[in-house]
Design an enzyme around this catalytic site. Structure first.
Site: not given
Ligand code: AMP
Length: 219
Positions: A127, A164
């Protein structure tokens, strides 16, 4: 229309959220995007979140809940919203119930993006994300027409794709592990609610979009 998207990292929640945001004019509430923006702007929340994210762990519940509490009250959420990546733990699910009830709001649909782990690892490691508009494509697509589409934020310039740091193979494994342990169990909580739909998120993006569109129109 208020929607909740739940599923493992790499299951396509963000991609489908962006398409639905445009089609239905919904606010897109991605906690991951909010944290990445906070990190880029070096805010207090960003500084708190960074170390957890780099390790593939969840940011503490209190930080995430505070962020969503404020965001849900913003004006653009009045016409409907998509929760993408929140809630991810049981305390977050409980907090969301309270927040929505205080605001006299409901979730109309909960969509569960179901994909097998092997496919997630492969999708996440290839990705690439645009630094400016957050558009996501695969590494293989960068040299194709899709890769050459112009950025939606930096008008007139091509997207600036990067990997990322948490899409690195080792961190991806950790993120999937954390998802299985902390997020998969809360799906049962939503399963019995009205408007729950399990999607085959291994299907191509267009077919997943059609399935969601159909489900939303049927209500
Ligand atoms: P994402 O882009 O949704 O995959 O989120 C990237 C990272 O942000 C995750 O691996 C967590 O470290 C943090 N994160 C995002 N949303 C949450 C959540 N609801 N609770 C805890 N950590 C979060």
């Amino acid at each position: 229309m208020n929607l909740l998207f739940i599923g493992p990292p790499g299951s396509g929640k963000g991609t489908q959220s962006k398409r639905l945001r445009e089609k239905f004019g919904l606010a897109h509430l991605s906690t991951g995007d909010m944290f990445r923006e906070a990190i880029a702007n070096q805010t207090e929340v960003g500084l708190k979140a960074k170390a957890f994210m780099d390790r593939g762990e969840y940011v503490p519940d209190s930080v995430v809940i505070d962020l969503i509490r404020v965001r849900l009250k913003e004006k653009d959420c009045a016409n409907g919203f998509i929760l993408d990546g929140f809630p991810r733990t049981e305390p977050q699910a409980v907090a969301l119930e309270h927040l929505l009830s205080d605001m006299h709001k409901n979730l109309d649909h909960t969509l569960f993006f179901d994909v097998k782990t092997e496919m997630l690892v492969q999708r996440l490691s290839s990705r690439r994300t645009c630094r400016n508009c957050n558009r996501v494509i695969s590494f293989e697509q960068i040299q194709t027409d899709a890769g050459k589409e112009l950025c939606k934020k930096n008008v007139g310039t091509p997207c600036d794709f990067y990997q990322r740091s948490d899409d690195d193979a080792d961190v991806v494994k950790k993120r999937i592990e954390v998802y299985q342990k902390q997020t998969a169990p809360i799906i049962d909580f939503y399963k019995n609610k009205t408007g729950f739909l399990k999607l085959d998120a291994a299907l191509p993006e267009e077919q997943v979009f059609e399935a969601i569109d159909l489900a939303l129109r049927e209500k």
